[in-house]
Design a protein around this motif. Structure first.
Motif, PDB file in Angstrom:
ATOM      1  N   ASN A  44       0.789  -1.694   0.426  1.00 27.47           N
ATOM      2  CA  ASN A  44       0.293  -0.214  -0.055  1.00 27.47           C
ATOM      3  C   ASN A  44       0.856   1.555   0.071  1.00 27.47           C
ATOM      4  OD1 ASN A  44      -2.274  -2.385   0.222  1.00 27.47           O
ATOM      5  ND2 ASN A  44      -2.259  -1.466   2.408  1.00 27.47           N
ATOM      6  N   TYR A  45       1.854   1.235  -0.460  1.00 22.71           N
ATOM      7  CA  TYR A  45       3.073   2.165  -0.651  1.00 22.71           C
ATOM      8  C   TYR A  45       3.377   2.701  -2.400  1.00 22.71           C
ATOM      9  CZ  TYR A  45       5.611   6.161   0.771  1.00 22.71           C
ATOM     10  OH  TYR A  45       6.509   7.415   0.871  1.00 22.71           O
ATOM     11  N   SER A  46       4.070   3.628  -2.483  1.00 18.26           N
ATOM     12  CA  SER A  46       4.956   3.032  -3.595  1.00 18.26           C
ATOM     13  C   SER A  46       6.382   4.667  -3.477  1.00 18.26           C
ATOM     14  CB  SER A  46       4.203   3.892  -5.131  1.00 18.26           C
ATOM     15  OG  SER A  46       3.012   3.307  -5.622  1.00 18.26           O
ATOM     16  N   PRO A  47       6.975   4.212  -2.478  1.00 21.25           N
ATOM     17  CA  PRO A  47       7.816   4.826  -1.791  1.00 21.25           C
ATOM     18  C   PRO A  47       9.296   4.694  -3.621  1.00 21.25           C
ATOM     19  CG  PRO A  47       8.892   2.596  -2.050  1.00 21.25           C
ATOM     20  CD  PRO A  47       6.806   2.989  -1.844  1.00 21.25           C
ATOM     21  N   ALA A  48       9.584   6.799  -3.553  1.00 21.57           N
ATOM     22  CA  ALA A  48      10.826   6.480  -4.302  1.00 21.57           C
ATOM     23  C   ALA A  48      11.871   6.357  -3.844  1.00 21.57           C
ATOM     24  CB  ALA A  48      10.211   8.368  -4.340  1.00 21.57           C
ATOM     25  N   TYR A  49      12.691   6.538  -2.621  1.00 23.44           N
ATOM     26  CA  TYR A  49      13.599   5.796  -2.576  1.00 23.44           C
ATOM     27  C   TYR A  49      13.469   5.076  -1.227  1.00 23.44           C
ATOM     28  CZ  TYR A  49      15.225   9.891  -5.129  1.00 23.44           C
ATOM     29  OH  TYR A  49      15.177  10.825  -5.996  1.00 23.44           O
ATOM     30  N   LEU A  50      14.313   4.028  -0.980  1.00 29.00           N
ATOM     31  CA  LEU A  50      14.393   2.771   0.097  1.00 29.00           C
ATOM     32  C   LEU A  50      15.746   3.266   0.476  1.00 29.00           C
ATOM     33  CD1 LEU A  50      12.380  -0.568   0.104  1.00 29.00           C
ATOM     34  CD2 LEU A  50      15.580  -0.017   1.171  1.00 29.00           C
ATOM     35  N   GLN A  51      15.716   2.805   1.922  1.00 31.43           N
ATOM     36  CA  GLN A  51      16.990   3.436   2.612  1.00 31.43           C
ATOM     37  C   GLN A  51      17.487   2.058   3.329  1.00 31.43           C
ATOM     38  OE1 GLN A  51      17.459   7.292   4.471  1.00 31.43           O
ATOM     39  NE2 GLN A  51      16.741   8.255   2.900  1.00 31.43           N
ATOM     40  N   TRP A  52      18.477   2.117   4.131  1.00 33.63           N
ATOM     41  CA  TRP A  52      18.946   0.560   4.855  1.00 33.63           C
ATOM     42  C   TRP A  52      19.663   0.847   5.622  1.00 33.63           C
ATOM     43  CZ3 TRP A  52      16.909  -4.022   5.770  1.00 33.63           C
ATOM     44  CH2 TRP A  52      16.774  -4.693   4.023  1.00 33.63           C
ATOM     45  N   TYR A  53      19.597   1.011   7.182  1.00 32.25           N
ATOM     46  CA  TYR A  53      20.691   1.498   8.580  1.00 32.25           C
ATOM     47  C   TYR A  53      20.968  -0.070   9.202  1.00 32.25           C
ATOM     48  CZ  TYR A  53      18.983   6.413   7.218  1.00 32.25           C
ATOM     49  OH  TYR A  53      18.970   7.284   7.170  1.00 32.25           O
ATOM     50  N   ARG A  54      22.030   0.125   9.841  1.00 28.91           N
ATOM     51  CA  ARG A  54      22.243  -0.976  10.930  1.00 28.91           C
ATOM     52  C   ARG A  54      22.137  -0.039  11.817  1.00 28.91           C
ATOM     53  NH1 ARG A  54      28.030  -3.743  11.572  1.00 28.91           N
ATOM     54  NH2 ARG A  54      28.390  -3.685  13.715  1.00 28.91           N
ATOM     55  N   GLN A  55      21.443  -0.952  12.959  1.00 27.70           N
ATOM     56  CA  GLN A  55      21.209  -0.374  14.924  1.00 27.70           C
ATOM     57  C   GLN A  55      21.865  -1.671  14.978  1.00 27.70           C
ATOM     58  OE1 GLN A  55      17.201   0.497  15.892  1.00 27.70           O
ATOM     59  NE2 GLN A  55      18.036   1.594  17.421  1.00 27.70           N
ATOM     60  N   ASP A  56      23.033  -0.306  16.633  1.00 29.35           N
ATOM     61  CA  ASP A  56      23.278  -1.970  17.733  1.00 29.35           C
ATOM     62  C   ASP A  56      22.890  -1.185  18.862  1.00 29.35           C
ATOM     63  OD1 ASP A  56      26.133  -1.056  15.709  1.00 29.35           O
ATOM     64  OD2 ASP A  56      26.330  -2.572  15.829  1.00 29.35           O
TER      65      ASP A  56
END
Lengths: 114, 113
Positions: A27-39
């Protein structure tokens, strides 16, 4: 409602193998996708950003793919190391009036065993 | 290491107290955000600002308030803390322009007893 799902809460792999994490959205059409790391106990750290018109992005041992037809992104860590153990978050980047705001998945906790 | 700082890192406080969580960044970013994260759960946007004197509520309803009097400073205030406010609060900033990476602070772990 908008939903982001990351394939599993936890992923255990052996050192040297390739880790593959999945991010699916509905249900979404993102223009961008990001990946993050969390410690543990720390804020997320940005890893990679991929645009909807990009199929693949690489940075050192990291690779991200983005399939807007399947509404899916895959995140790969090749030659994994114990230091790669962390939680990895997928985030959709909003457009329009909410430009810059991010919608996060719950994350996948990766454990790399020596 | 991102130049965005949150204080305190940990806070244990009694019910009914007023608290302010501080967030400062030295990168000159116009856009700043507050996210709330419970253990094992996703980050939820509770407030954001696109510049001085600009504040908006995020997707998750929150009883907290924010202010943006200076570009580098984006404090979050709870007038009367309750146990339901116990959570991790993360501040972030981004450069001007669409869809840029977010820089996060270390977070404030708030416990209301």
């Amino acid at each position: 409602s908008q939903k982001i799902e990351q394939n599993s809460e936890a992923l255990n792999i052996q050192e040297g193998k390739t880790a593959t994490l999945t991010c699916n959205y509905t249900n979404y059409s993102p223009a961008y996708l990001q990946w993050y790391r969390q410690d543990p106990g720390r804020g997320p750290v940005f890893l990679l950003l991929i645009r909807e018109n990009e199929k693949e992005k690489r940075k050192e041992r990291l690779k991200v793919t983005f399939d807007t037809t399947l509404k899916q992104s895959l995140f790969h860590i090749t030659a994994s190391q114990p230091a790669d153990s962390a939680t990895y978050l997928c985030a959709l980047s909003l457009g329009g009036g909410s430009q810059g705001n991010l919608i996060f998945g719950k994350g996948t906790k990766l454990s790399v065993k020596p | 290491e991102a130049d965005i700082y949150q204080t305190p890192r940990y806070l244990v406080i009694g019910t009914g107290k007023k608290i302010t969580l501080e967030c400062s960044q030295t990168m000159g970013h116009d856009k700043m955000y507050w996210y709330q994260q419970d253990p094992g759960m996703e980050l939820h946007l509770i407030h954001y600002s696109y510049g001085v004197n600009s504040t908006e509520k995020g997707d998750l309803s929150s009883e907290s308030t924010v202010s943006r009097i200076r570009t580098e400073h984006f404090p979050l205030t709870l007038e009367s803390a309750r146990p339901s406010h116990t959570s991790q609060y993360l501040c972030a900033s981004t450069r001007q322009g669409a869809h840029t990476e977010a820089f996060f602070g270390q977070g404030t772990r708030l416990t209301v007893v």
